[in-house]
Design an enzyme around this catalytic site. Structure first.
Site, PDB file in Angstrom:
ATOM      1  N   ASP A 193       0.778  -1.108  -0.014  1.00  0.00           N
ATOM      2  CA  ASP A 193      -0.084   0.122   0.074  1.00  0.00           C
ATOM      3  C   ASP A 193       1.017   1.268  -0.047  1.00  0.00           C
ATOM      4  O   ASP A 193       1.642   1.501   0.870  1.00  0.00           O
ATOM      5  CB  ASP A 193      -0.898  -0.069   1.189  1.00  0.00           C
ATOM      6  N   ASP A 200      -3.612   2.079  -5.657  1.00  0.00           N
ATOM      7  CA  ASP A 200      -2.133   2.186  -4.698  1.00  0.00           C
ATOM      8  C   ASP A 200      -1.933   0.863  -3.927  1.00  0.00           C
ATOM      9  O   ASP A 200      -1.307   0.912  -3.144  1.00  0.00           O
ATOM     10  CB  ASP A 200      -2.180   3.758  -3.949  1.00  0.00           C
ATOM     11  N   GLU A 201      -2.785  -0.132  -4.177  1.00  0.00           N
ATOM     12  CA  GLU A 201      -2.708  -1.210  -2.796  1.00  0.00           C
ATOM     13  C   GLU A 201      -3.034  -2.410  -3.954  1.00  0.00           C
ATOM     14  O   GLU A 201      -3.814  -2.799  -4.785  1.00  0.00           O
ATOM     15  CB  GLU A 201      -4.050  -0.868  -2.319  1.00  0.00           C
TER      16      GLU A 201
HETATM   17  N1  DCP Z   1      -8.606   7.991  -1.731  1.00  0.00           N
HETATM   18  C1  DCP Z   1      -9.870   8.860  -2.077  1.00  0.00           C
HETATM   19  N2  DCP Z   1     -10.794   9.263  -1.130  1.00  0.00           N
HETATM   20  C2  DCP Z   1     -10.980   8.519   0.080  1.00  0.00           C
HETATM   21  C3  DCP Z   1      -9.708   7.436   0.074  1.00  0.00           C
HETATM   22  C4  DCP Z   1      -8.907   7.379  -0.688  1.00  0.00           C
HETATM   23  O1  DCP Z   1      -9.887   9.652  -3.161  1.00  0.00           O
HETATM   24  N3  DCP Z   1     -11.759   8.607   0.758  1.00  0.00           N
HETATM   25  C5  DCP Z   1      -7.416   8.258  -2.543  1.00  0.00           C
HETATM   26  C6  DCP Z   1      -6.446   8.962  -2.270  1.00  0.00           C
HETATM   27  C7  DCP Z   1      -5.602   8.012  -1.789  1.00  0.00           C
HETATM   28  C8  DCP Z   1      -5.616   6.785  -2.489  1.00  0.00           C
HETATM   29  O2  DCP Z   1      -6.949   6.748  -2.818  1.00  0.00           O
HETATM   30  O3  DCP Z   1      -3.920   8.876  -1.905  1.00  0.00           O
HETATM   31  C9  DCP Z   1      -5.277   5.795  -1.804  1.00  0.00           C
HETATM   32  O4  DCP Z   1      -6.006   5.511  -0.552  1.00  0.00           O
HETATM   33  P1  DCP Z   1      -5.224   4.877   0.647  1.00  0.00           P
HETATM   34  O5  DCP Z   1      -6.507   4.653   1.787  1.00  0.00           O
HETATM   35  O6  DCP Z   1      -4.461   3.957   0.567  1.00  0.00           O
HETATM   36  O7  DCP Z   1      -4.537   6.327   1.442  1.00  0.00           O
HETATM   37  P2  DCP Z   1      -3.185   6.900   1.135  1.00  0.00           P
HETATM   38  O8  DCP Z   1      -2.484   6.242   0.267  1.00  0.00           O
HETATM   39  O9  DCP Z   1      -3.425   8.396   0.708  1.00  0.00           O
HETATM   40  O10 DCP Z   1      -2.569   6.884   2.651  1.00  0.00           O
HETATM   41  P3  DCP Z   1      -2.000   5.679   3.582  1.00  0.00           P
HETATM   42  O11 DCP Z   1      -0.371   6.100   3.920  1.00  0.00           O
HETATM   43  O12 DCP Z   1      -2.751   5.666   4.825  1.00  0.00           O
HETATM   44  O13 DCP Z   1      -2.171   4.679   2.720  1.00  0.00           O
HETATM   45 MG    MG Z   2      -2.131   4.191   0.623  1.00  0.00          MG
END
Ligand code: DCP
Ligand code: MG
Length: 338
Positions: free
Chosen positions: A12, A107-108
């Site tokens: 992730d 991203d996952e």
């Molecule tokens: N995303 C979005 N709306 C949300 C959640 C996520 O548009 N409610 C998008 C933005 C994030 C991406 O999806 O960058 C990946 O989600 P993650 O939950 O993996 O969050 P992040 O990668 O940003 O942070 P983390 O370091 O907690 O994984």
């Molecule tokens: Mg993420």
């Protein structure tokens, strides 16, 4: 395959959209950054940098609230095309290790590396290599969890975020699950959490004490899942996603219409729905197809390819308008569109 023979990795990216923005604009580095809407709009936070998280800002929060929590936050509009490109780069890295890749979002992904293309024995080593390759190829950090099933690998990837690697071996699993707060279990939302807490179930150890019958009584079908997961068992395979070829919406009209303006209004509504579905799936289209069903039930379809990926409602509507006018489909639109 039995659970304890598999080697599963969950990868992730850290603060994905925000990290891409910080990578591409050095002025944003080390600062609270929100990717999403403008602070004065009704938009929400898609994600934010770890610097912003210190102020309590998180995904799905209204931007106006994020601004109040930290007025020095820098707000950036998303650049989906760039995120998709990075996503493709990390998927290429995953596929260089195994074909058993199950992406969950841009991203996952889960990877089954029990057998892997580079014949590396240790899944921990594979995960470490993947993290290094991601850093070298994209300039970004990813966190990874390694275990013998999806449930444990996913939770593990979160334990040392950002830029962390966590391994849960079969020997460690029992203690790991026992101490896990109940809300961290996949499938436990706010409602289930409240119900669990009311039953005195605060963590994995409490969950373990309940019989299958009791859990089924309280949680219906999910009871079985909670029972097995408390014992560290999750046999779900890593399933590479079927690639979805098309996304469409259609409607059937009560009355025949012949007015182009009216047709465009209807197509506009459908375009909004398709754009929302595309956004939800984090994807875009290459070709737009307009399907029209006439009063005599004859169906005609016409397609057009965009010069760039089709993603917004405006882009969809403008291509649909071209199709409608060029092909003179307007004579008696009855009303299906996909
Ligand atoms: N995303 C979005 N709306 C949300 C959640 C996520 O548009 N409610 C998008 C933005 C994030 C991406 O999806 O960058 C990946 O989600 P993650 O939950 O993996 O969050 P992040 O990668 O940003 O942070 P983390 O370091 O907690 O994984
Ligand atoms: Mg993420």
């Amino acid at each position: 395959m039995s659970d304890d023979l598999r080697k599963i990795i969950h990868v992730d990216m850290d603060a994905f959209y925000a990290s891409v923005e910080q990578r591409d604009n050095p002025e944003l580095r080390g600062k609270p950054v929100v990717v999403g809407g403008r602070p004065d709009s009704r938009g929400v936070v898609a994600t934010c940098s770890y610097e912003a998280r210190k102020y309590g800002i998180h995904s799905a929060m209204p931007c106006a609230r994020a601004y109040r929590l930290c007025p020095s936050t820098i707000f950036v509009l998303p650049r989906f095309a760039v995120y998709r490109q990075v996503s493709q780069q990390i998927r290429d890295i995953f596929f260089s290790h195994t074909d058993l890749v199950e992406p969950l979002s841009l991203d996952e992904a889960y990877l089954d590396v029990t057998k892997n293309k580079q014949d590396i024995q240790s899944a921990t080593w594979v995960a470490q290599k993947i993290r290094e390759e991601i850093r070298t190829r994209t300039g970004l950090t990813a966190s990874a969890g390694v275990s013998y099933n999806k449930f444990l690998a996913k939770i593990a990837s979160d334990v040392q975020k950002p830029d962390g690697l966590t391994v849960v071996t079969p020997e460690q699993a029992e203690a790991f699950i026992a101490s896990l707060p109940i809300r961290r279990f996949h499938g436990v939302g706010r409602v289930t959490e409240r119900k669990m807490l009311a039953l005195g179930i605060h963590n994995g150890a409490d969950l373990y004490l309940h019989s299958l019958e009791e859990l089924q009584h309280y949680f219906g079908k999910s009871g079985q899942y909670f029972y097995t997961i408390a014992r560290g068992v999750d046999l779900r395979p890593v399933t590479p996603n079927r690639i979805r070829k098309s996304i469409g919406k259609e409607t059937t009209l009560g009355d025949d219409i012949a007015d182009v303006g009216q047709m465009l209004t209807i197509i506009g509504d459908l375009a909004e729905k398709v754009a929302a579905a595309l956004q939800h799936k984090q994807t875009s289209g290459l070709t737009l197809t307009l399907k029209v069903k006439y009063a005599d039930f004859q169906i005609v379809t016409r397609s057009i390819s965009g010069e760039s990926p089709i993603e917004t409602a405006e882009e969809i509507l403008s291509l649909a308008e071209k199709l409608l006018k060029k092909r003179r489909l307007e004579t008696g639109l009855y009303g299906c569109w996909g």
